[in-house]
Design an enzyme around this catalytic site. Structure first.
Site, PDB file in Angstrom:
ATOM      1  N   ARG A   1       0.855  -1.194   0.000  1.00 18.63           N
ATOM      2  CA  ARG A   1       0.000   0.000   0.000  1.00 18.63           C
ATOM      3  C   ARG A   1       0.888   1.239   0.000  1.00 18.63           C
ATOM      4  O   ARG A   1       2.106   1.126   0.056  1.00 18.63           O
ATOM      5  CB  ARG A   1      -0.960  -0.008   1.193  1.00 18.63           C
ATOM      6  CG  ARG A   1      -0.277  -0.171   2.528  1.00 18.63           C
ATOM      7  CD  ARG A   1      -1.277  -0.205   3.683  1.00 18.63           C
ATOM      8  NE  ARG A   1      -0.603  -0.609   4.907  1.00 18.63           N
ATOM      9  CZ  ARG A   1      -1.181  -0.704   6.080  1.00 18.63           C
ATOM     10  NH1 ARG A   1      -2.456  -0.417   6.225  1.00 18.63           N
ATOM     11  NH2 ARG A   1      -0.503  -1.073   7.140  1.00 18.63           N
TER      12      ARG A   1
ATOM     13  N   CYS B   1       2.810   8.499  -5.448  1.00 21.13           N
ATOM     14  CA  CYS B   1       3.421   9.782  -5.155  1.00 21.13           C
ATOM     15  C   CYS B   1       2.298  10.790  -4.950  1.00 21.13           C
ATOM     16  O   CYS B   1       1.482  11.006  -5.851  1.00 21.13           O
ATOM     17  CB  CYS B   1       4.319  10.219  -6.310  1.00 21.13           C
ATOM     18  SG  CYS B   1       4.831  11.943  -6.106  1.00 21.13           S
TER      19      CYS B   1
ATOM     20  N   ASN C   1      -5.041   7.120   5.124  1.00 18.42           N
ATOM     21  CA  ASN C   1      -4.700   6.284   6.280  1.00 18.42           C
ATOM     22  C   ASN C   1      -3.231   6.490   6.631  1.00 18.42           C
ATOM     23  O   ASN C   1      -2.354   6.317   5.788  1.00 18.42           O
ATOM     24  CB  ASN C   1      -4.925   4.807   5.958  1.00 18.42           C
ATOM     25  CG  ASN C   1      -4.796   3.927   7.188  1.00 18.42           C
ATOM     26  OD1 ASN C   1      -5.695   3.892   8.032  1.00 18.42           O
ATOM     27  ND2 ASN C   1      -3.682   3.245   7.322  1.00 18.42           N
ATOM     28  N   GLU C   2      -2.995   6.878   7.857  1.00 14.34           N
ATOM     29  CA  GLU C   2      -1.623   7.008   8.385  1.00 14.34           C
ATOM     30  C   GLU C   2      -0.670   7.666   7.388  1.00 14.34           C
ATOM     31  O   GLU C   2       0.300   7.056   6.914  1.00 14.34           O
ATOM     32  CB  GLU C   2      -1.086   5.640   8.818  1.00 14.34           C
ATOM     33  CG  GLU C   2      -1.845   5.058   9.984  1.00 14.34           C
ATOM     34  CD  GLU C   2      -1.202   3.809  10.574  1.00 14.34           C
ATOM     35  OE1 GLU C   2      -0.435   3.150   9.868  1.00 14.34           O
ATOM     36  OE2 GLU C   2      -1.478   3.506  11.738  1.00 14.34           O
TER      37      GLU C   2
ATOM     38  N   CYS D   1       9.448  11.186  -1.751  1.00 16.30           N
ATOM     39  CA  CYS D   1       9.542  10.600  -3.086  1.00 16.30           C
ATOM     40  C   CYS D   1      10.590  11.383  -3.884  1.00 16.30           C
ATOM     41  O   CYS D   1      10.762  12.585  -3.676  1.00 16.30           O
ATOM     42  CB  CYS D   1       8.167  10.685  -3.741  1.00 16.30           C
ATOM     43  SG  CYS D   1       8.201  10.347  -5.501  1.00 16.30           S
TER      44      CYS D   1
ATOM     45  N   CYS E   1      10.839  11.376  -7.407  1.00 12.35           N
ATOM     46  CA  CYS E   1      10.516  11.310  -8.835  1.00 12.35           C
ATOM     47  C   CYS E   1      10.731  12.679  -9.492  1.00 12.35           C
ATOM     48  O   CYS E   1      10.959  13.686  -8.824  1.00 12.35           O
ATOM     49  CB  CYS E   1       9.088  10.806  -9.038  1.00 12.35           C
ATOM     50  SG  CYS E   1       7.806  12.006  -8.632  1.00 12.35           S
TER      51      CYS E   1
ATOM     52  N   CYS F   1       8.308  15.396  -8.331  1.00 12.19           N
ATOM     53  CA  CYS F   1       8.709  15.981  -7.043  1.00 12.19           C
ATOM     54  C   CYS F   1       9.896  16.924  -7.242  1.00 12.19           C
ATOM     55  O   CYS F   1       9.945  18.002  -6.638  1.00 12.19           O
ATOM     56  CB  CYS F   1       9.060  14.893  -6.038  1.00 12.19           C
ATOM     57  SG  CYS F   1       7.593  14.045  -5.426  1.00 12.19           S
TER      58      CYS F   1
ATOM     59  N   GLU G   1      -7.524   3.449  16.004  1.00 18.12           N
ATOM     60  CA  GLU G   1      -7.198   2.021  16.006  1.00 18.12           C
ATOM     61  C   GLU G   1      -6.582   1.725  17.367  1.00 18.12           C
ATOM     62  O   GLU G   1      -5.512   2.248  17.697  1.00 18.12           O
ATOM     63  CB  GLU G   1      -6.192   1.676  14.900  1.00 18.12           C
ATOM     64  CG  GLU G   1      -6.718   1.942  13.502  1.00 18.12           C
ATOM     65  CD  GLU G   1      -5.706   1.592  12.407  1.00 18.12           C
ATOM     66  OE1 GLU G   1      -4.714   0.891  12.686  1.00 18.12           O
ATOM     67  OE2 GLU G   1      -5.934   2.034  11.261  1.00 18.12           O
TER      68      GLU G   1
ATOM     69  N   TRP H   1       2.537  -9.355  11.547  1.00 22.15           N
ATOM     70  CA  TRP H   1       2.253  -9.804  10.180  1.00 22.15           C
ATOM     71  C   TRP H   1       2.883 -11.187  10.007  1.00 22.15           C
ATOM     72  O   TRP H   1       2.235 -12.188  10.223  1.00 22.15           O
ATOM     73  CB  TRP H   1       2.804  -8.795   9.163  1.00 22.15           C
ATOM     74  CG  TRP H   1       2.056  -7.490   9.137  1.00 22.15           C
ATOM     75  CD1 TRP H   1       0.944  -7.153   9.878  1.00 22.15           C
ATOM     76  CD2 TRP H   1       2.354  -6.352   8.316  1.00 22.15           C
ATOM     77  NE1 TRP H   1       0.543  -5.878   9.561  1.00 22.15           N
ATOM     78  CE2 TRP H   1       1.385  -5.366   8.608  1.00 22.15           C
ATOM     79  CE3 TRP H   1       3.335  -6.067   7.384  1.00 22.15           C
ATOM     80  CZ2 TRP H   1       1.385  -4.120   7.974  1.00 22.15           C
ATOM     81  CZ3 TRP H   1       3.335  -4.831   6.743  1.00 22.15           C
ATOM     82  CH2 TRP H   1       2.362  -3.875   7.039  1.00 22.15           C
TER      83      TRP H   1
HETATM   84  C1  GAL Z   1      -2.088   0.361  11.322  1.00 20.94           C
HETATM   85  C2  GAL Z   1      -2.804   0.623  10.011  1.00 20.94           C
HETATM   86  C3  GAL Z   1      -3.856  -0.448   9.770  1.00 20.94           C
HETATM   87  C4  GAL Z   1      -3.273  -1.790   9.958  1.00 20.94           C
HETATM   88  C5  GAL Z   1      -2.663  -1.913  11.329  1.00 20.94           C
HETATM   89  C6  GAL Z   1      -2.063  -3.279  11.609  1.00 20.94           C
HETATM   90  O1  GAL Z   1      -0.910   1.062  11.451  1.00 20.94           O
HETATM   91  O2  GAL Z   1      -3.457   1.858   9.991  1.00 20.94           O
HETATM   92  O3  GAL Z   1      -4.358  -0.315   8.458  1.00 20.94           O
HETATM   93  O4  GAL Z   1      -2.316  -1.999   8.978  1.00 20.94           O
HETATM   94  O5  GAL Z   1      -1.666  -0.953  11.463  1.00 20.94           O
HETATM   95  O6  GAL Z   1      -0.930  -3.532  10.854  1.00 20.94           O
END
Ligand code: GAL
Length: 655
Positions: free
Chosen positions: A102, A106, A140-141, A147, A149, A152, A295, A303
């Site tokens: 993900r 850019c 998200n985050e 970058c 490129c 940029c 979150e 992971w």
């Molecule tokens: C966060 C992210 C989520 C998920 C989670 C667990 O940092 O926003 O989408 O990836 O970590 O890895």
């Protein structure tokens, strides 16, 4: 106050949505964040949108009384977009990143900008008046758009041209005469991409690039925020920050938001693990107000490799800790552990089998407590008299030239922060531009890049009667990362009443300082030999080339006091000195709170609530003020509260 979940209906068969929502409701969950990674379903083909599946998911949640925050899905551009256009960022070797994870975009690329605006407009127009939707999370985050490129590079040159006006000005300001780098055309200016292996670019160029990369992210977000404000002015806009992450200037990013949110994995594998307390305070300081946790850890993380399972009660303790530090909503990541994909083992409230088990019951208990106490705790916030100054730019400059082990920004902040917290004091972490007038004590970690206006703000604070603590490496450079010619600490040397006569980058080498009161402490990292010019020495070095010379000085000036630390000490040095300084400035230290119990006051007019969270896997006893009434948990005689492992108590004091 609310409790929620991060929910991905697109990961589950549709006939599971109803039982999922029912279980959420039964657990007391009233919020869900959705859709931030679902671009390929929302726009399955270029310009063809499909909101029907999301409409049906929202309908189910709405029926169960669950309100929704939608994420703009731009962290995961779909495969068809990449097939059509090369919007991949380039790394510092100018090598394109590829598809498969993900953030592979850019944020400056005009195509990415156009498609981001388009999907945002389509989503917001569709959901602006949906009865379940209350607000938006951008992307998200976010990270800085680091970058390399050609897009940029061009934009960076234009950005420099706007800032510097002429090449003469830029050449002079950066000192490009060094290594014969004077530019005669804007197009010659490089990004700090890999040049000769192992050698470093001009520090001014590097700092400007960090500023530019951060601003690129801010302006990308701003385009989405403007669309949301125009089409759904009644919705809030937030973003899920990452605590101690530091590539983006969060103050600038948050400027466009209603409030910040952040992603809290206290036992997880990210940088914040083990630093939830500090990270919460950093996050509250970003806008100087309460925040959401978008979150919150709900189980085993990881992971490829995984963390330990949080101990029974620990998930609830961490969640209450979030509230204790200023969270007004806690949204658990994620509802149910995913069957496939990179995050199969980043566990949710439910395991893969979807059965409501122990973590579900623990979170349901937390949600029941929050829902019951919400009316009482709503409107409370934290008010502190002590602050640590925070700056992303100082941090970047120290990343560019760390000089020695131990000078890194968060290392510096942590030394001061944990000492103060251990002394039972609440701490704000704020930018230098914040209103500083209500603080009695302010600590500035190395204010390495010092502007005239920074010096002016610090002077005003001290002249107004405040006490300021300065660190080694204060005032070394100007805002363009060029060394100053004034004796250090340069623009604040009159305020400090000292001049740095010599310095020794100690790194890991240990020296010692002796306080005037006789105690001796180890010091390391850096040693400034302070020449007193109005200040008095309160500690001197006992060893090495600076033996007998002042290491820490105090200067009474203009109604206030400035302490200049010329070195970094072991924790006990700060504990000893801060205990005295706090007494002098009249800040009360909460006694009887063990170090692994997190105690914070949330206050509103008429009432103060002490929230104590036992973060230890053993029983602890905490002292609660006499006469406090119990809001949650139990109290025993004399105000000494026994907290079982990971237990929580809330106590109310009137007034
Ligand atoms: C966060 C992210 C989520 C998920 C989670 C667990 O940092 O926003 O989408 O990836 O970590 O890895």
């Amino acid at each position: 106050m609310r409790v929620g979940v991060d929910y991905y209906p697109e990961h589950w068969d549709e006939d599971l949505w109803e039982p999922h929502a029912r279980l959420m409701r039964e657990a007391g969950i009233t919020l869900a964040r959705l859709a931030e990674f679902s671009w390929c379903r929302l726009e399955p083909r270029d310009g063809i949108y499909d909101f029907e599946w999301l409409d049906r998911a929202l309908e189910v949640l709405h029926r169960h009384g669950i309100q929704v925050i939608l994420g703009t899905p731009t962290a995961t551009p779909p495969a068809w977009l990449h097939e059509r256009y090369d919007i991949y960022p380039r790394d510092s070797r100018r090598y394109p990143l590829g598809f498969g994870t993900r953030l592979q975009r850019c944020l400056n690329h005009p195509v990415m900008r156009r498609y981001s605006r388009r999907i945002t407009e389509a989503m917001v127009s569709h959901y602006a008046n949906h009865p379940a939707v209350i607000g938006w999370q951008t992307d998200n985050e976010f990270e800085a758009n680091l970058c390399y490129c050609e897009v940029c590079a061009d934009l960076f040159r234009q950005w420099l041209q706007r800032k510097y006006g002429t090449l003469e000005h830029l050449n002079k300001a950066w000192g490009t005469i060094f290594w014969s780098q004077e530019y005669t055309s804007w197009s010659q200016i490089p990004l700090p991409w890999v040049a000769r292996c192992g050698e470093e670019h001009n520090p001014s160029l590097r700092l400007e690039y960090r500023r530019f990369a951060s601003e690129s992210t801010v302006s990308f977000q701003r385009e989405q925020v403007e669309i949301i404000r125009r089409l759904a002015p009644h919705h809030f806009v937030t973003h899920n920050l990452m605590g101690l992450h530091d590539s983006v200037d969060y103050f600038a990013l948050a400027h466009d938001l209603d409030f910040v949110s952040w992603d809290n994995y206290p036992g997880g594998s990210w940088t914040n693990a083990g630093h939830a307390e500090l990270a919460h305070d950093v996050m509250r300081g970003v806008k100087g107000k309460n925040f959401w946790v978008m979150e919150q850890q709900s189980g085993i993380t990881g992971w490829g490799s995984v963390s330990r399972r949080p101990a029974p009660g620990q998930i609830r303790a961490w969640a209450w800790q979030s509230i204790a530090h200023g969270a007004d909503a806690v949204v658990f990541f994620r509802w149910r552990s995913c069957l496939y994909g990179t995050e199969q083992y980043w566990h949710g409230i439910l395991n893969h089998d979807g059965v409501a088990r122990r973590r579900y019951r623990e979170i349901a208990r937390f949600a029941e407590e929050v829902n019951r106490l919400s009316a009482e705790l709503d409107g409370t916030t934290l008010r502190h008299q002590v602050a640590i100054l925070h700056s992303y730019e100082q941090n970047w400059a120290l990343q560019i030239q760390p000089q020695v082990n131990g000078l890194r920004w968060w290392q510096q902040v942590s030394r001061y922060y944990y000492s103060l917290r251990g002394l039972g004091v609440g701490v704000d972490i704020v930018p230098i531009g914040a209103d500083l007038s209500h603080y009695r004590l302010i600590i500035a970690p190395s204010w390495y890049l010092m502007t005239e206006s920074d010096a002016e703000r610090l002077t005003q604070f001290v002249e107004g009667g405040g006490t300021l603590v300065l660190s080694p490496r204060t005032g070394v450079k100007n805002e363009l990362n060029v060394c100053r010619t004034e004796p250090l600490p340069a623009l604040v040397r009159h305020l400090a009443g000292v001049e740095v006569d010599d310095y020794d980058p100690l790194g890991d080498e240990v020296n010692h300082v002796r306080l005037n009161t006789g105690e001796e402490f180890a010091c390391s990292v850096w040693a400034d030999a302070l020449l007193l010019q109005g200040a008095e020495a309160i500690a001197t070095y006992t060893h090495s080339i600076f033996s007998g010379e002042p290491a820490i000085a105090r200067h009474q000036v203009g109604g206030g006091t400035v302490y200049t630390f010329g070195t970094y000490g072991e924790p006990e040095l700060y504990d000893t000195l801060f205990a005295r300084i706090l007494d002098d400035v009249g800040v009360q230290q909460m006694a009887g709170i063990p170090r692994d119990v997190d105690a914070q006051w949330r206050v509103k007019d008429g009432a103060r609530y002490l929230i104590v969270v036992n973060l230890a896997n053993e029983e602890r006893t905490a002292l609660v003020p006499a006469g406090a009434s119990v809001v949650l948990g139990s109290v025993s005689d004399g105000g000494a509260v026994r907290l079982p492992p990971y237990d929580v108590g809330i106590y109310r004091v009137e007034g």
